[in-house]
Design a protein around this motif. Structure first.
Motif, mmCIF file in Angstrom:
data_model
loop_
_atom_site.group_PDB
_atom_site.id
_atom_site.type_symbol
_atom_site.label_atom_id
_atom_site.label_comp_id
_atom_site.label_asym_id
_atom_site.label_seq_id
_atom_site.Cartn_x
_atom_site.Cartn_y
_atom_site.Cartn_z
ATOM 1 N N PHE A 84 -7.401 -2.458 -0.254
ATOM 2 C CA PHE A 84 -7.681 -3.773 0.323
ATOM 3 C C PHE A 84 -7.331 -3.797 1.808
ATOM 4 O O PHE A 84 -6.502 -3.018 2.286
ATOM 5 C CB PHE A 84 -6.907 -4.858 -0.417
ATOM 6 N N GLN A 85 -7.964 -4.713 2.526
ATOM 7 C CA GLN A 85 -7.803 -4.800 3.973
ATOM 8 C C GLN A 85 -6.348 -4.992 4.375
ATOM 9 O O GLN A 85 -5.850 -4.367 5.309
ATOM 10 C CB GLN A 85 -8.659 -5.938 4.521
ATOM 11 N N GLY A 86 -5.623 -5.842 3.674
ATOM 12 C CA GLY A 86 -4.226 -6.089 4.007
ATOM 13 C C GLY A 86 -3.260 -5.342 3.121
ATOM 14 O O GLY A 86 -2.112 -5.746 2.982
ATOM 15 N N SER A 87 -3.745 -4.284 2.479
ATOM 16 C CA SER A 87 -2.972 -3.460 1.537
ATOM 17 C C SER A 87 -2.728 -4.183 0.212
ATOM 18 O O SER A 87 -2.816 -3.589 -0.860
ATOM 19 C CB SER A 87 -1.638 -2.997 2.127
ATOM 20 N N ALA A 88 -2.403 -5.498 0.261
ATOM 21 C CA ALA A 88 -2.247 -6.332 -0.941
ATOM 22 C C ALA A 88 -1.213 -5.770 -1.907
ATOM 23 O O ALA A 88 -1.430 -5.730 -3.117
ATOM 24 C CB ALA A 88 -3.602 -6.509 -1.645
ATOM 25 N N LEU A 89 -0.085 -5.342 -1.375
ATOM 26 C CA LEU A 89 1.004 -4.869 -2.231
ATOM 27 C C LEU A 89 1.779 -6.064 -2.790
ATOM 28 O O LEU A 89 1.850 -7.122 -2.169
ATOM 29 C CB LEU A 89 1.946 -3.963 -1.439
ATOM 30 N N PHE A 90 2.384 -5.867 -3.948
ATOM 31 C CA PHE A 90 3.229 -6.907 -4.540
ATOM 32 C C PHE A 90 4.604 -6.852 -3.868
ATOM 33 O O PHE A 90 5.322 -5.853 -3.987
ATOM 34 C CB PHE A 90 3.357 -6.698 -6.046
ATOM 35 N N ASP A 91 4.970 -7.927 -3.197
ATOM 36 C CA ASP A 91 6.221 -7.949 -2.432
ATOM 37 C C ASP A 91 7.452 -7.776 -3.306
ATOM 38 O O ASP A 91 8.485 -7.281 -2.843
ATOM 39 C CB ASP A 91 6.346 -9.265 -1.649
ATOM 40 N N SER A 92 7.364 -8.212 -4.564
ATOM 41 C CA SER A 92 8.529 -8.182 -5.446
ATOM 42 C C SER A 92 8.679 -6.851 -6.178
ATOM 43 O O SER A 92 9.630 -6.672 -6.940
ATOM 44 C CB SER A 92 8.434 -9.312 -6.473
ATOM 45 N N GLY A 141 3.268 -0.693 8.604
ATOM 46 C CA GLY A 141 1.888 -1.006 8.217
ATOM 47 C C GLY A 141 1.120 0.225 7.779
ATOM 48 O O GLY A 141 0.355 0.187 6.804
ATOM 49 N N GLY A 142 1.302 1.344 8.494
ATOM 50 C CA GLY A 142 0.632 2.574 8.110
ATOM 51 C C GLY A 142 1.084 3.081 6.761
ATOM 52 O O GLY A 142 0.279 3.578 5.959
ATOM 53 N N MET A 143 2.388 2.956 6.464
ATOM 54 C CA MET A 143 2.906 3.375 5.163
ATOM 55 C C MET A 143 2.351 2.491 4.050
ATOM 56 O O MET A 143 2.056 2.957 2.953
ATOM 57 C CB MET A 143 4.427 3.341 5.182
ATOM 58 N N LYS A 144 2.198 1.201 4.343
ATOM 59 C CA LYS A 144 1.622 0.292 3.343
ATOM 60 C C LYS A 144 0.190 0.720 2.995
ATOM 61 O O LYS A 144 -0.215 0.662 1.827
ATOM 62 C CB LYS A 144 1.636 -1.145 3.858
ATOM 63 N N LYS A 145 -0.567 1.141 4.009
ATOM 64 C CA LYS A 145 -1.926 1.621 3.750
ATOM 65 C C LYS A 145 -1.884 2.855 2.856
ATOM 66 O O LYS A 145 -2.711 3.013 1.948
ATOM 67 C CB LYS A 145 -2.630 1.957 5.059
ATOM 68 N N ARG A 146 -0.911 3.745 3.107
ATOM 69 C CA ARG A 146 -0.776 4.945 2.283
ATOM 70 C C ARG A 146 -0.418 4.592 0.844
ATOM 71 O O ARG A 146 -0.921 5.206 -0.103
ATOM 72 C CB ARG A 146 0.279 5.875 2.885
ATOM 73 N N VAL A 147 0.450 3.612 0.687
ATOM 74 C CA VAL A 147 0.783 3.144 -0.665
ATOM 75 C C VAL A 147 -0.469 2.594 -1.339
ATOM 76 O O VAL A 147 -0.719 2.844 -2.523
ATOM 77 C CB VAL A 147 1.891 2.073 -0.623
ATOM 78 N N GLY A 148 -1.264 1.833 -0.568
ATOM 79 C CA GLY A 148 -2.512 1.296 -1.116
ATOM 80 C C GLY A 148 -3.456 2.396 -1.572
ATOM 81 O O GLY A 148 -4.112 2.277 -2.614
ATOM 82 N N ILE A 149 -3.524 3.487 -0.808
ATOM 83 C CA ILE A 149 -4.370 4.622 -1.195
ATOM 84 C C ILE A 149 -3.817 5.274 -2.460
ATOM 85 O O ILE A 149 -4.570 5.599 -3.385
ATOM 86 C CB ILE A 149 -4.465 5.636 -0.043
#
Length: 269
Positions: A84-92, A141-149
């Motif tokens: 997703f564009q904003g990574s959309a990770l669950f904060d909790s 932010g870059g790490m969040k993208k990697r988590v999203g991948i």
């Protein structure tokens, strides 16, 4: 391979997609290029099933997706990974829990130990093997993208969709994310579709590119062909980038140098 045939979509009588037909090739980074409001995200949502086209059809490796039986659509959806564009990770949730989430939803046959092994493998593949216990608020932010991948590929996806994967990233990190998506696409022979307006991504990884303008597909081709595409709307779009203008100038100078050498050699014979 994903085939899109005459897909049309309108909202409140206003057409957004006006008969889009295209093919997304397996084992390649397929880029959907265009400015804001050209229908890129709506096309993606129609392909993955978040929206239903008003007209047209979409097939995944020969299997009809639109208007097919729900169990067949669900089977195809299980093979889809989404960045997703904003990574959309669950904060909790921790990084590891975020990556494990689709495994819990889509692969109930896996044991907890098997899920943990898969999570560790995916995090290692994106270079985050030591970040599993961190919270999303603790990473860049870059790490969040990697988590999203990592989350997208965790269920062994056959099709990977990336919505503006470089949004909000600095140029150096954007290149790393592009390279990672390109590597994973080829390593696992995935059909990857990337929604973007970033010409840097086109130059770096654009193996098959589709250009949308005002809801229509005006051009498709490769990154090698795009600089010489004779489509006014595309020319106006791509040469707004200083990087592309520089690349075009280098190509023209190289061609001029070769022509000069050829003429000189011809004159000496």
């Amino acid at each position: 391979m994903i085939e899109v045939s005459n897909v049309q979509k309108a909202f409140n009588g206003n057409p957004v997609l006006k008969g889009i037909s295209c093919t997304f090739e397996t084992g390649k980074c397929n880029l959907v290029l265009g400015g804001s409001g050209t229908g890129k995200s709506v096309l993606l949502q129609c392909i993955v099933g978040l929206m239903k086209p008003d007209l047209g059809s979409i097939t995944f490796d020969g299997t009809m997706y639109t208007n097919n039986k729900i169990n067949i659509r669900q089977e195809i959806r299980r093979k889809i990974g989404m960045l997703f564009q904003g990574s959309a990770l669950f904060d909790s949730m921790t990084v590891a829990q975020n990556v494990e989430f689709p495994l819990q939803m889509l692969t109930p046959e896996m044991t907890p130990a098997e899920r943990r092994d898969r999570v560790e493998f995916c995090l290692k593949r994106v270079g985050l093997e030591n970040a599993g216990n961190k919270m999303p608020s603790e990473i860049s932010g870059g790490m969040k993208k990697r988590v999203g991948i990592a989350r997208a590929i965790a269920p062994n996806c056959t099709y990977l969709f990336c919505d503006e994967p470089n949004s909000g990233l600095d140029p150096a990190t954007s290149i790393k994310i592009d390279e990672l998506i390109h590597e994973i696409t080829h390593e696992y022979n995935i059909t990857t579709v990337i929604i973007t307006h970033d010409m840097n991504s086109v130059i770096e990884i654009g193996e098959h590119i589709i250009f949308l303008h005002q809801g229509r597909k005006l051009w498709d081709g490769t990154k090698e062909e795009i600089l010489n595409a004779q489509v006014p709307e595309l020319q106006e779009f791509i040469f707004s980038s200083s990087l592309v203008r520089a690349a075009k100038k280098v190509d023209e100078e190289a061609e001029g140098g070769l022509a000069s050498i050829h003429d000189h050699e011809g004159g000496g014979i």
